[in-house]
Design a protein around this motif. Structure first.
Motif, PDB file in Angstrom:
ATOM      1  N   ALA A 147      34.837  70.317 -45.359  1.00  0.00           N
ATOM      2  CA  ALA A 147      34.761  69.308 -46.416  1.00  0.00           C
ATOM      3  C   ALA A 147      34.851  69.943 -47.805  1.00  0.00           C
ATOM      4  O   ALA A 147      35.628  69.496 -48.647  1.00  0.00           O
ATOM      5  CB  ALA A 147      33.479  68.493 -46.290  1.00  0.00           C
ATOM      6  N   ALA A 161      32.460  68.690 -42.158  1.00  0.00           N
ATOM      7  CA  ALA A 161      32.451  67.230 -42.123  1.00  0.00           C
ATOM      8  C   ALA A 161      31.296  66.674 -41.303  1.00  0.00           C
ATOM      9  O   ALA A 161      30.838  65.557 -41.543  1.00  0.00           O
ATOM     10  CB  ALA A 161      33.780  66.720 -41.577  1.00  0.00           C
ATOM     11  N   GLN A 198      38.763  64.696 -47.471  1.00  0.00           N
ATOM     12  CA  GLN A 198      37.383  64.331 -47.134  1.00  0.00           C
ATOM     13  C   GLN A 198      36.728  63.529 -48.257  1.00  0.00           C
ATOM     14  O   GLN A 198      35.545  63.219 -48.192  1.00  0.00           O
ATOM     15  CB  GLN A 198      36.553  65.591 -46.876  1.00  0.00           C
ATOM     16  CG  GLN A 198      36.967  66.364 -45.638  1.00  0.00           C
ATOM     17  CD  GLN A 198      36.485  65.704 -44.368  1.00  0.00           C
ATOM     18  OE1 GLN A 198      35.575  64.881 -44.389  1.00  0.00           O
ATOM     19  NE2 GLN A 198      37.098  66.046 -43.254  1.00  0.00           N
ATOM     20  N   THR A 209      32.204  62.459 -51.041  1.00  0.00           N
ATOM     21  CA  THR A 209      32.804  62.721 -49.740  1.00  0.00           C
ATOM     22  C   THR A 209      32.450  61.591 -48.770  1.00  0.00           C
ATOM     23  O   THR A 209      31.554  60.781 -49.028  1.00  0.00           O
ATOM     24  CB  THR A 209      32.314  64.049 -49.164  1.00  0.00           C
ATOM     25  OG1 THR A 209      30.919  63.933 -48.827  1.00  0.00           O
ATOM     26  CG2 THR A 209      32.512  65.190 -50.164  1.00  0.00           C
TER      27      THR A 209
END
Length: 239
Positions: A147, A161, A198, A209
């Protein structure tokens, strides 16, 4: 590949499954799929078994395709989502769930087959990523799972993530050449390199995000960042 196909109209579902059977026979590639008449039934199955690709009708009674996609992204960040629709008017909303594409009905082979080819080719290649040395261990991180990278002092934090974090000693310049050579990675602030695929929301002062993290964005860098972010999204759509 393992696909989930969802459309509340039986005739549309038949068209899709016939196309999947045709692609499998022509390409001679292993393909499994499950067909669903409702998003609720699909979500119940997806909670128990992972799918490679979701083909989702947008307009369905009860839970529609967009709402189902948001639910999917809550527990599955890696799968692909393709929307099936009679109108392109919702395209902007589809960015919010990082949809791979959307197809206008009636669905035809020349529309669907290139998408299946892309997913199949990607599955047959080793995942691209970077390798970190953490203590005596080597940790492999696929690019799509990364991310953002944050530097604090002389330590780098690789935020994934799924919410996990890998810490190494070093500077951002150690990884800049590798990461910034890829179009999805950008530097919105001197202390961060971010995977913009992301990012769910970008504003002059911050980027959010999909996992809910709020990251700083330099106001000086924002105009160029916004331009490159939009180019990235449209490029993803056209691939």
């Amino acid at each position: 590949m393992y696909l989930a196909v969802c459309d509340d109209q039986a005739d549309e579902l038949d068209i899709l499954t016939n196309l999947l059977d045709r692609w499998r026979n022509e390409r001679r590639i292993a393909l499994r799929y499950r067909a669903f008449r409702s998003a609720a039934a699909l979500l119940d199955a997806a909670d128990k078994e992972p799918f490679t690709l979701y083909l989702l009708d947008v307009m369905m009674p009860g839970l529609d395709g967009l709402a189902a996609a948001r639910e999917i992204r809550g527990f599955d960040d890696a799968s692909d989502i393709v929307f099936l629709t009679t109108s392109p008017s919702f395209a902007y909303e589809s960015y919010g769930v990082r949809a791979m594409d959307y197809l206008l009905k009636p669905i035809r082979a020349e529309m669907l087959f290139p998408i299946l080819d892309r997913v199949s080719q990607r599955e047959q290649k080793p995942q691209e990523g970077l390798t970190l040395k953490i203590g005596s261990a080597l940790v492999r991180i696929p690019f799509f799972q990364l991310a953002y990278v944050e530097v604090i002092g002389k330590h780098l934090y690789f935020h994934l993530a799924d919410g996990s974090v890998q810490e190494v000693f070093g500077t951002l310049s150690d990884y800049e050449p590798l990461l910034l050579s890829r179009p999805e990675f950008m530097r919105p602030h001197r202390s961060y390199i971010v995977n913009m695929l992301q990012v769910s929301e970008l504003s002059p002062g911050s980027a959010r995000t999909f996992s809910g993290k709020q990251l700083p964005v330099s106001r000086r860098l924002y105009p160029q960042l916004q331009k490159e972010y939009m180019q990235l999204l449209f490029h993803q759509r056209e691939e």
